[in-house]
Design an enzyme around this catalytic site. Sequence first.
Site, PDB file in Angstrom:
ATOM      1  N   LYS A  37       0.838  -1.193   0.000  1.00 48.89           N
ATOM      2  CA  LYS A  37       0.000   0.000   0.000  1.00 48.89           C
ATOM      3  C   LYS A  37       0.882   1.255   0.000  1.00 48.89           C
ATOM      4  O   LYS A  37       2.084   1.170   0.213  1.00 48.89           O
ATOM      5  CB  LYS A  37      -0.946  -0.024   1.194  1.00 48.89           C
ATOM      6  CG  LYS A  37      -0.305   0.077   2.549  1.00 48.89           C
ATOM      7  CD  LYS A  37      -1.337  -0.194   3.640  1.00 48.89           C
ATOM      8  CE  LYS A  37      -0.730  -0.083   5.018  1.00 48.89           C
ATOM      9  NZ  LYS A  37      -1.396   0.874   5.875  1.00 48.89           N
ATOM     10  N   TYR A 273      13.980  31.995   1.394  1.00 47.16           N
ATOM     11  CA  TYR A 273      12.804  32.638   1.995  1.00 47.16           C
ATOM     12  C   TYR A 273      12.997  32.872   3.491  1.00 47.16           C
ATOM     13  O   TYR A 273      13.499  31.999   4.199  1.00 47.16           O
ATOM     14  CB  TYR A 273      11.573  31.742   1.819  1.00 47.16           C
ATOM     15  CG  TYR A 273      11.065  31.632   0.403  1.00 47.16           C
ATOM     16  CD1 TYR A 273      10.726  32.765  -0.328  1.00 47.16           C
ATOM     17  CD2 TYR A 273      10.910  30.385  -0.184  1.00 47.16           C
ATOM     18  CE1 TYR A 273      10.226  32.647  -1.620  1.00 47.16           C
ATOM     19  CE2 TYR A 273      10.413  30.255  -1.469  1.00 47.16           C
ATOM     20  CZ  TYR A 273      10.072  31.396  -2.183  1.00 47.16           C
ATOM     21  OH  TYR A 273       9.588  31.275  -3.443  1.00 47.16           O
TER      22      TYR A 273
END
Length: 380
Positions: A37, A273
């Site tokens: 999964k 940033y």
Amino acid sequence: MVQRLTWCEISRGALQANIAEFRRLVGPACLLAPTVKANGYGHGLVLAARAFAEAGADVLCVNDLWEASVLHEAGVALPLHVVGRVTPEQAGEAVGLGVSLVAYDSDLLDALDAAAAGSGRRVRVHLKLETGTNRQGVGLDEARQLVRHAAGLSGVAIAAVATHFADVEDTTDHAYARQQLATFKAGLAALRDEGLPDLKGDIANSAATILWPEAHLDMVRVGISAYGMWPSNETLVSATLTHRDRLLLRPALAWKTQVAQVKTVPAGEYIGYGRTHRTTHDTRIAVLPVGYYDGYDRGMSNAAYVLVRGMRAQVRGRVCMNMVMVDVSDVPGVAAGDEVVLIGRSGDDAVTAEQVAMWAGTINYEVTTRIAESVPRVAV
Ligand SMILES: Cc1ncc(COP(=O)(O)O)c(C=O)c1O
């Protein structure tokens, strides 16, 4: 095909060696059901499934019918077992795909029965028993009612009882997990007494499979460790304390990118940033074309390092959406196009998923499953 600038290399040999280790551990009679999964824990759903199938896995655990359908279309021939939610409305698809599945309500059993009518098929169901995780499943009384209900359904076979541990890997004190195992075994015995003497037991994840032969029962759902990672440090410690013959796990995933640009940033300037890093000396900065969009967690801003030419290069400033800046001042000769290792080995050094998890404040499970599906997985 347009070239991608960040990619994962997945070692088929490592995936297969891990399956061989688990086969050695559980023996030939126990169903070895690696969990593919979450995009094969980030290793690529189809790639991982094929490698596990070739290595001799018996069953593949998927989360839902969508994953099952992808494997079906890819021609993966192993039996598929759905451990997450299947809705009554999806019963026809479940029958069509021929999966076994986890169930815990009569609506789904009825829908499966109706969908299987006339097909000659019986859907194999693992009843999910609640033993203390308080996630998916029902208590013993309700499970008993479901067994009785299913006895009247010709399209459904209650083949096994399943549960999932809450606390094997987060601790070296396994009292709670052992209580869950005991509750499960008592529940299994009680449900066998409902006229199902051949009912199978399905409980073990990686940690339980590694630590407790008595938890193997009839099927093990090995996830993280099939990909070569330990579930946790605590599991490694517990295994080391209890095993004379330690399990050899081989991490299968390497995550790479390449240098986009190299520049010298003078002393006293800021990087990225928020200006969270300020250079204290003239600094050689390499810009990498990978960011949090790809799954390189923003929490690693100013914290992680990558490997360039076998040497460590520290992340400087904030991880951006599609770029990261790293300090290559001490790595001679770095140039645009150089390979960069985000996870994996380079020279005699390595960055592990566990290290990345530590920097990002999470676990190795999340690190590899969060690598975006848009990042290509290349089998090596
Ligand atoms: C139902 C179920 N079974 C098995 C597994 C595999 O667990 P692990 O990766 O710890 O082996 C998981 C993982 O989340 C799961 O949810």
